[in-house]
Structure formats: C-alpha cells, structure tokens
Design an enzyme around this catalytic site. Structure first.
Site, PDB file in Angstrom:
ATOM      1  N   SER A   1       5.697 -18.909  -1.773  1.00 14.69           N
ATOM      2  CA  SER A   1       6.942 -18.155  -1.624  1.00 14.69           C
ATOM      3  C   SER A   1       6.908 -17.406  -0.303  1.00 14.69           C
ATOM      4  O   SER A   1       5.836 -17.030   0.183  1.00 14.69           O
ATOM      5  CB  SER A   1       7.096 -17.150  -2.768  1.00 14.69           C
ATOM      6  OG  SER A   1       8.148 -16.242  -2.519  1.00 14.69           O
TER       7      SER A   1
ATOM      8  N   TYR B   1       3.071 -11.074  -7.853  1.00 15.59           N
ATOM      9  CA  TYR B   1       3.689 -12.253  -7.260  1.00 15.59           C
ATOM     10  C   TYR B   1       3.256 -12.412  -5.808  1.00 15.59           C
ATOM     11  O   TYR B   1       2.858 -13.495  -5.378  1.00 15.59           O
ATOM     12  CB  TYR B   1       5.210 -12.146  -7.360  1.00 15.59           C
ATOM     13  CG  TYR B   1       5.944 -13.421  -7.029  1.00 15.59           C
ATOM     14  CD1 TYR B   1       5.935 -14.495  -7.915  1.00 15.59           C
ATOM     15  CD2 TYR B   1       6.668 -13.552  -5.849  1.00 15.59           C
ATOM     16  CE1 TYR B   1       6.619 -15.667  -7.633  1.00 15.59           C
ATOM     17  CE2 TYR B   1       7.358 -14.723  -5.548  1.00 15.59           C
ATOM     18  CZ  TYR B   1       7.330 -15.778  -6.445  1.00 15.59           C
ATOM     19  OH  TYR B   1       8.009 -16.940  -6.155  1.00 15.59           O
TER      20      TYR B   1
END
Length: 266
Positions: A150, A162
């Site tokens: 990401s 994350y």
C-alpha cells in the site's frame, strides 16, 4: 491472452461488502480473461464462488477454495489443491489485508489483540503462502509472485499496524526476489494508492458514520491525477503486467499505482 495456459492462485479473490469491485476480485477476473486458470481463494467461500461464477460465465476457468490466511495449514492445502487441479502453479497473487476492519488504530489507541490480528492477516499470511508455493516454483524453474502492499507504507498514514505490515511487505518481497532469482522465480510488490473499492471506501463510511459520497469526495480531492481515485481495475492491470512474461526481466520492484501521490510535493 497474456496468461494463456498459466495457473494462478489469487488469495483474497472475494471482497468486502460494499459498492463496486475489490482489488482481489478484479485481479482474478483479469487473470482469467487473459487465459489463466484461477484458483479463487478467500476465507469467505461464498464470496470466492461469486468471483468463480463471474469467470465461468465469461467462459473462463476457475475454482473456489476456502482458506484463512492466518492458518498456515490451510495455505498449504491451497497450494496442494492448485497442483491437484492443474498440475503446476505459475502465479501467486497475495491480496489480503485489513486496517480499520481489523481493529487498527493510532498508536495510543491500538490494542495488543488488534495489532496481532493485523500482523497475522497482512504479513504472516503472505509470508506463509509464499513459503508453501516457492518449492513448487523452484522445481518448475519458473513462477511469478505479486504481493499487494500500500502507499501507506511510504506516505503519512495514521494507523499503526497497517503501515507497519505493509512496509514490511516491501522488504519481504525484495528478499523473496533476491533469494529466488537463481530458480527463475520473480517477485514484485504493488503499492495501491487511494482506490475506490469496498474495503477502502465502504469500510470508512461505516466506521466514521459518513455517506459513501462524502468519503469518495474526501479521497478524490487528495489524488493529483484527474482528482479521482483509482479503481480495482488499475491494480489488476498492474498485477497482470507483473505476472506476465512481458515482465520477464523484472523482479524485486516496488510499483506505485497511485495517481501521482508518491511524487506530490509541498
């Protein structure tokens, strides 16, 4: 037919509830359209089978398989199933990841349980899937692995687990590429930016009690290229290139698919 006669495993081929198409489903559909036989893997078998039906309705080849990426034994079974069905594995695409849906939070708010959950899903699952598929690809002297990280890994992002796991995904993919190059196995990683997918948009709308339109507008405003988020098709097309023989001399690469966000300054 850029993947004609190839066998692909797409982990995360189902999708979260919400509007539109997720990255994993879009990639499975794209691989099948380009001639691959696709094992559509998801912890939600019903969602995976929806993807399979979309593929077979278009005269493609696919089978569904249930696997929880936090269970290494199920990932081993996944690899064995692909071999049983088609005798080889040419492509492994790892697309599973959670942030807010997994309980991710800012540093002072995150719990041990949420952090461990995100690590198990976002990072350990990919590593263990690779662990089980690499011996097959080494024996074949060929194979392509595409991991999904990401842009959160290299830009400001408020939620701890994350960002940490997606950053680690880049380092792991580089290691994977280097250690398996001699066997003819390639590994690359994609960094999606702001995408208009159910996981990215609908999850935020539910979490922050906003309308989907509000979340879309906020995210669109942050994208340099045309002021619009990307779609799952943009990620799928990048994955198609990296999985295909057109990328035969490309390994260890980190590819942003982000509408220019990574080069934005000021």
């Amino acid at each position: 037919m850029r993947l004609k006669d190839k066998v692909a495993i797409v982990v995360g081929a189902g999708q979260s509830p919400g509007e539109g198409t997720g990255n994993g489903r879009a990639t499975a559909l794209t691989f099948a359209r380009e001639g691959a036989k696709v094992l559509c893997v998801d912890r939600d078998l019903e969602s995976a089978q929806e993807t399979v039906k979309m593929i077979t309705d278009g005269d493609g080849y696919a089978e569904g398989f249930r696997a929880d990426v936090t269970r290494s034994d199920q990932l081993k079974d996944m690899v064995e199933e692909a071999q049983r069905l088609w005798g080889r594995i040419d492509i492994l695409h790892n697309n599973v990841g959670v942030s807010l849906a997994g309980g991710d939070a800012e540093l002072l708010e995150i719990t041990d349980e949420a952090f461990d959950r995100c690590v198990a899903i976002n990072l350990r699952g990919t590593i263990m899937a690779c662990k089980h598929v690499i011996p097959v690809m080494r024996r074949q002297k060929s194979g392509a692995i595409v991991n999904i990280s990401s842009m959160a890994a290299i830009t400001t992002y408020p939620y701890v687990a994350y960002k940490a796991t997606k950053s680690a995904m880049i380092a792991f993919t580089e290691q994977l590429a280097y250690q398996n190059a001699r066997y003819g196995v390639r590994a690359n990683v994609i960094l999606p930016g702001l995408m208009n997918t159910p996981m990215a948009v609908d999850t935020r709308a539910r979490t922050f009690k906003k309308s989907r339109a509000e979340v879309e507008a906020e995210r669109d405003a942050k994208v340099p290229l045309r002021g619009k988020m990307g779609t799952a098709r943009d990620v799928a097309n990048a994955a198609l290139f990296l999985a295909s023989d057109e990328a035969n001399f490309i390994t260890g690469v980190t590819l942003p698919v982000d509408g220019g966000a990574s080069v934005q300054t000021g």
